[in-house]
Motif scaffolding. Structure first.
Motif, PDB file in Angstrom:
ATOM      1  N   UNK A   2       0.829  -1.185   0.000  1.00 52.49           N
ATOM      2  CA  UNK A   2       0.000   0.000   0.000  1.00 52.49           C
ATOM      3  C   UNK A   2       0.877   1.254   0.000  1.00 52.49           C
ATOM      4  N   UNK A   3       0.371   2.302  -0.650  1.00 49.02           N
ATOM      5  CA  UNK A   3       1.084   3.573  -0.701  1.00 49.02           C
ATOM      6  C   UNK A   3       0.319   4.632   0.075  1.00 49.02           C
ATOM      7  N   UNK A  59      -4.573  10.230  -6.278  1.00 53.10           N
ATOM      8  CA  UNK A  59      -4.123   9.730  -7.577  1.00 53.10           C
ATOM      9  C   UNK A  59      -2.946   8.765  -7.423  1.00 53.10           C
ATOM     10  N   UNK A  60      -2.176   8.937  -6.339  1.00 51.93           N
ATOM     11  CA  UNK A  60      -0.963   8.114  -6.189  1.00 51.93           C
ATOM     12  C   UNK A  60      -0.968   7.247  -4.933  1.00 51.93           C
ATOM     13  N   UNK A  61      -1.920   7.469  -4.028  1.00 49.79           N
ATOM     14  CA  UNK A  61      -1.909   6.721  -2.773  1.00 49.79           C
ATOM     15  C   UNK A  61      -3.223   6.048  -2.460  1.00 49.79           C
ATOM     16  N   UNK A  62      -3.138   4.962  -1.678  1.00 49.30           N
ATOM     17  CA  UNK A  62      -4.327   4.267  -1.183  1.00 49.30           C
ATOM     18  C   UNK A  62      -4.776   4.855   0.142  1.00 49.30           C
ATOM     19  N   UNK A  63      -3.878   5.621   0.741  1.00 50.29           N
ATOM     20  CA  UNK A  63      -4.101   6.120   2.083  1.00 50.29           C
ATOM     21  C   UNK A  63      -3.568   7.542   2.189  1.00 50.29           C
ATOM     22  N   UNK A  64      -4.362   8.419   2.780  1.00 45.16           N
ATOM     23  CA  UNK A  64      -3.931   9.799   3.038  1.00 45.16           C
ATOM     24  C   UNK A  64      -4.057  10.054   4.531  1.00 45.16           C
ATOM     25  N   UNK A  65      -3.037  10.650   5.098  1.00 42.16           N
ATOM     26  CA  UNK A  65      -3.102  11.074   6.493  1.00 42.16           C
ATOM     27  C   UNK A  65      -2.763  12.554   6.544  1.00 42.16           C
ATOM     28  N   UNK A  66      -3.710  13.348   7.043  1.00 43.06           N
ATOM     29  CA  UNK A  66      -3.459  14.781   7.208  1.00 43.06           C
ATOM     30  C   UNK A  66      -3.256  15.085   8.685  1.00 43.06           C
ATOM     31  N   UNK A  67      -2.408  16.057   8.962  1.00 40.29           N
ATOM     32  CA  UNK A  67      -2.233  16.544  10.337  1.00 40.29           C
ATOM     33  C   UNK A  67      -2.339  18.061  10.322  1.00 40.29           C
ATOM     34  N   UNK A  68      -2.974  18.594  11.351  1.00 43.72           N
ATOM     35  CA  UNK A  68      -3.094  20.037  11.477  1.00 43.72           C
ATOM     36  C   UNK A  68      -4.394  20.572  10.919  1.00 43.72           C
ATOM     37  N   UNK A  69      -4.690  21.829  11.295  1.00 44.19           N
ATOM     38  CA  UNK A  69      -5.854  22.514  10.752  1.00 44.19           C
ATOM     39  C   UNK A  69      -7.158  22.206  11.452  1.00 44.19           C
ATOM     40  N   UNK A  70      -7.110  21.443  12.545  1.00 46.22           N
ATOM     41  CA  UNK A  70      -8.332  21.135  13.285  1.00 46.22           C
ATOM     42  C   UNK A  70      -8.357  21.951  14.566  1.00 46.22           C
ATOM     43  N   UNK A  71      -9.407  22.750  14.727  1.00 40.87           N
ATOM     44  CA  UNK A  71      -9.498  23.594  15.911  1.00 40.87           C
ATOM     45  C   UNK A  71     -10.913  23.715  16.417  1.00 40.87           C
ATOM     46  N   UNK A  72     -11.088  24.430  17.540  1.00 38.48           N
ATOM     47  CA  UNK A  72     -12.407  24.515  18.164  1.00 38.48           C
ATOM     48  C   UNK A  72     -13.315  25.594  17.593  1.00 38.48           C
ATOM     49  N   UNK A  73     -12.851  26.333  16.592  1.00 34.96           N
ATOM     50  CA  UNK A  73     -13.645  27.450  16.083  1.00 34.96           C
ATOM     51  C   UNK A  73     -14.422  27.073  14.825  1.00 34.96           C
ATOM     52  N   UNK A 147      -8.599   5.414   1.851  1.00 33.17           N
ATOM     53  CA  UNK A 147      -8.876   5.997   3.158  1.00 33.17           C
ATOM     54  C   UNK A 147      -8.197   7.346   3.342  1.00 33.17           C
ATOM     55  N   UNK A 148      -8.883   8.224   4.065  1.00 36.03           N
ATOM     56  CA  UNK A 148      -8.281   9.480   4.494  1.00 36.03           C
ATOM     57  C   UNK A 148      -8.478   9.621   5.995  1.00 36.03           C
ATOM     58  N   UNK A 149      -7.375   9.834   6.710  1.00 36.19           N
ATOM     59  CA  UNK A 149      -7.418  10.103   8.142  1.00 36.19           C
ATOM     60  C   UNK A 149      -7.040  11.562   8.352  1.00 36.19           C
ATOM     61  N   UNK A 150      -7.843  12.282   9.116  1.00 32.14           N
ATOM     62  CA  UNK A 150      -7.538  13.679   9.436  1.00 32.14           C
ATOM     63  C   UNK A 150      -7.269  13.786  10.931  1.00 32.14           C
ATOM     64  N   UNK A 151      -6.026  14.146  11.281  1.00 39.19           N
ATOM     65  CA  UNK A 151      -5.607  14.219  12.671  1.00 39.19           C
ATOM     66  C   UNK A 151      -5.301  15.653  13.074  1.00 39.19           C
ATOM     67  N   UNK A 152      -5.355  15.930  14.386  1.00 33.80           N
ATOM     68  CA  UNK A 152      -4.876  17.237  14.855  1.00 33.80           C
ATOM     69  C   UNK A 152      -3.376  17.343  14.604  1.00 33.80           C
ATOM     70  N   UNK A 153      -2.816  18.506  14.858  1.00 31.70           N
ATOM     71  CA  UNK A 153      -1.408  18.711  14.535  1.00 31.70           C
ATOM     72  C   UNK A 153      -0.453  18.597  15.705  1.00 31.70           C
ATOM     73  N   UNK A 154      -0.968  18.561  16.938  1.00 34.59           N
ATOM     74  CA  UNK A 154      -0.101  18.531  18.116  1.00 34.59           C
ATOM     75  C   UNK A 154       0.577  17.161  18.212  1.00 34.59           C
ATOM     76  N   UNK A 155       1.907  17.108  18.197  1.00 33.90           N
ATOM     77  CA  UNK A 155       2.615  15.816  18.168  1.00 33.90           C
ATOM     78  C   UNK A 155       2.236  14.856  19.283  1.00 33.90           C
ATOM     79  N   UNK A 156       2.037  15.363  20.516  1.00 33.55           N
ATOM     80  CA  UNK A 156       1.723  14.432  21.600  1.00 33.55           C
ATOM     81  C   UNK A 156       0.300  13.888  21.498  1.00 33.55           C
ATOM     82  N   UNK A 157      -0.517  14.464  20.618  1.00 36.64           N
ATOM     83  CA  UNK A 157      -1.825  13.894  20.323  1.00 36.64           C
ATOM     84  C   UNK A 157      -1.737  12.947  19.121  1.00 36.64           C
ATOM     85  N   UNK A 158      -0.894  13.300  18.154  1.00 34.87           N
ATOM     86  CA  UNK A 158      -0.741  12.492  16.938  1.00 34.87           C
ATOM     87  C   UNK A 158      -0.161  11.117  17.256  1.00 34.87           C
TER      88      UNK A 158
END
Length: 417
Positions: A2-3, A59-73, A147-158
């Motif tokens: 998997x990519x 287009x090139x991956x079976x899996x995407x993981x994003x970090x950051x950009x998630x906030x309470x506003x 699949x796409x996973x969207x995570x927060x950006x704080x390392x100790x949460x990731x």
């Protein structure tokens, strides 16, 4: 295989104000379960930019993981971009809200629950992985087997989200092969000569094994990786191959399991019930930091001192003022007296000392930037060495010297065995 594509979202990364450590961690964890990272992107927190990045990544991956950009506003653009990309809506998820409420209650912060309520709004098609160390959950979207996973950006949460939830989920979902790794640490042989010495062994490796050469300072780590369905078999396979390798380079091997030099040192000190202390100048506490980064280090490390000022070397470590005057503070003689004073101060079997010029300017005594003397004192025996690395920037210099000192300690202790 998997990519995967990793996407880091945030203007603070693009501006250089924040270093992206998440991608390195995630790529390593994915590699360990047989998922290859094909691309790592860093993008701004804009809806259209995020949507375009997701489209390109799929287009090139079976899996995407994003970090950051998630906030309470309410202006959370990442969540909106994901919902728009998958033609979905955002709605309150009661399970996530209850988790958020319990999280706030445990921390005595219920008064700000409503301000963080938006964190419980997620795309209706998403699978939610709850965040036990922060307020923003991880959201997973699936479409056409991708699949796409969207995570927060704080390392100790990731890190716990990846290790404890996402990696196990992926391993089970894709029925991935096991990937097992062993590290053989080699010193005293240049990489090119080492490659020649073990060429026949390397060429004879089974097809499911791969070898990588990873130089770290003056050490070469041979990383041997096995891939297959049976983890126990892979572990035995690696051990068998390492036993074939050892006779070829035995005198230069300092470890066959641990990766980090400070962990290798920890194993030796623990096994032999030895203690160690540090007296640092130009390394600024980096030696002590490395040693104490290992769990259980209090058993063999009673303490260290950063004697940065010359008078502290004299007052605390009992370096003779005459020695400083005759040889200067950055000298073999001062390094030796620092180590002796440190060993006596902390009553340890081993004492380490460093004195040098980390830069950017020359030392008070005119010594060139990049000059360092370090002493390793084991019992009543001391070895002092000199390094000259004017090409390294200050922090890199401090880290390189500390790595080299610990590596030399390990080599000395192994040679005495």
């Amino acid at each position: 295989m998997k990519n995967a594509v990793l996407i880091t979202i945030g203007d603070e990364i693009l501006s250089g104000n924040t270093v992206d450590t998440n991608s390195n961690f995630i790529a390593t964890e994915l590699k360990n379960i047989g998922i290859k990272v094909s691309q790592i992107l860093t993008i701004s927190d804009e809806i259209e930019t995020i949507k375009k990045a997701i489209d390109s990544a799929f287009q090139i991956g079976d899996l995407i993981i994003t970090t950051g950009g998630l906030g309470p506003t309410r202006d959370d653009k990442t969540k909106k971009a994901i919902a728009e990309f998958f033609n979905d809506e955002i709605a309150l998820d009661e399970v996530t809200f209850n988790h958020l409420k319990a999280y706030m209650e445990r921390r005595g912060r219920l008064e700000i629950l409503e301000r963080n309520r938006e964190q419980a709004f997620v795309p209706t098609k998403s699978k939610v992985f709850q965040n036990h160390y922060g307020t923003a959950p991880c959201m997973m979207m699936e479409e056409n087997g991708k699949l796409l996973f969207s995570l927060p950006g704080v390392p100790y949460e990731v890190k716990p989200l990846i290790k404890d939830q996402i990696v196990p989920y992926l391993h089970e979902k894709f029925s991935l092969n096991y990937i097992t790794t062993r590290i053989v640490s080699v010193v005293g042989i240049p990489e090119s000569i080492l490659a020649d010495m073990i060429e026949d062994w390397e060429l004879a490796l089974p097809g499911n094994l791969a070898l990588s050469y990873l130089p770290v300072g003056t050490r070469v780590k041979l990383r041997l990786t096995a891939t297959g369905e049976n983890e126990t078999f892979l572990q035995q396979q690696l051990e068998d191959e390492i036993q074939k390798l050892l006779p070829l380079i035995k005198d230069h091997v300092i470890a066959t399991s641990e990766d980090k030099i400070e962990k290798i040192l920890a194993e030796i000190l623990t096994e032999r019930k030895l203690t160690i202390s540090t007296a640092e100048s130009c390394t600024g506490g980096e030696l002590a930091k490395m040693i104490t980064s290992v769990s259980g280090s209090s058993a063999y490390f009673p303490g260290g001192i950063v004697s940065y000022a010359t008078e502290k070397k004299i007052d605390i470590l009992k370096v003779k003022s005459e020695t400083v005057e005759e040889f200067t503070v950055v000298s073999e003689q001062v390094a030796g007296e620092m180590a002796a004073g440190c060993q006596k101060l902390f009553n340890t079997d081993i004492a380490l000392s460093t004195t040098g010029v980390a830069g950017p300017g020359k030392g008070e005594d005119g010594k060139e930037v990049g000059t360092v003397f370090y002493t390793i004192r084991v019992g009543n025996q001391a070895v002092t060495s000199k390094l000259y690395m004017p090409h390294l920037e200050r922090l890199d210099f401090m880290h390189f010297v500390s790595q080299k000192v610990i590596q030399d300690v390990v080599a000395i202790l192994i040679s005495e065995k």
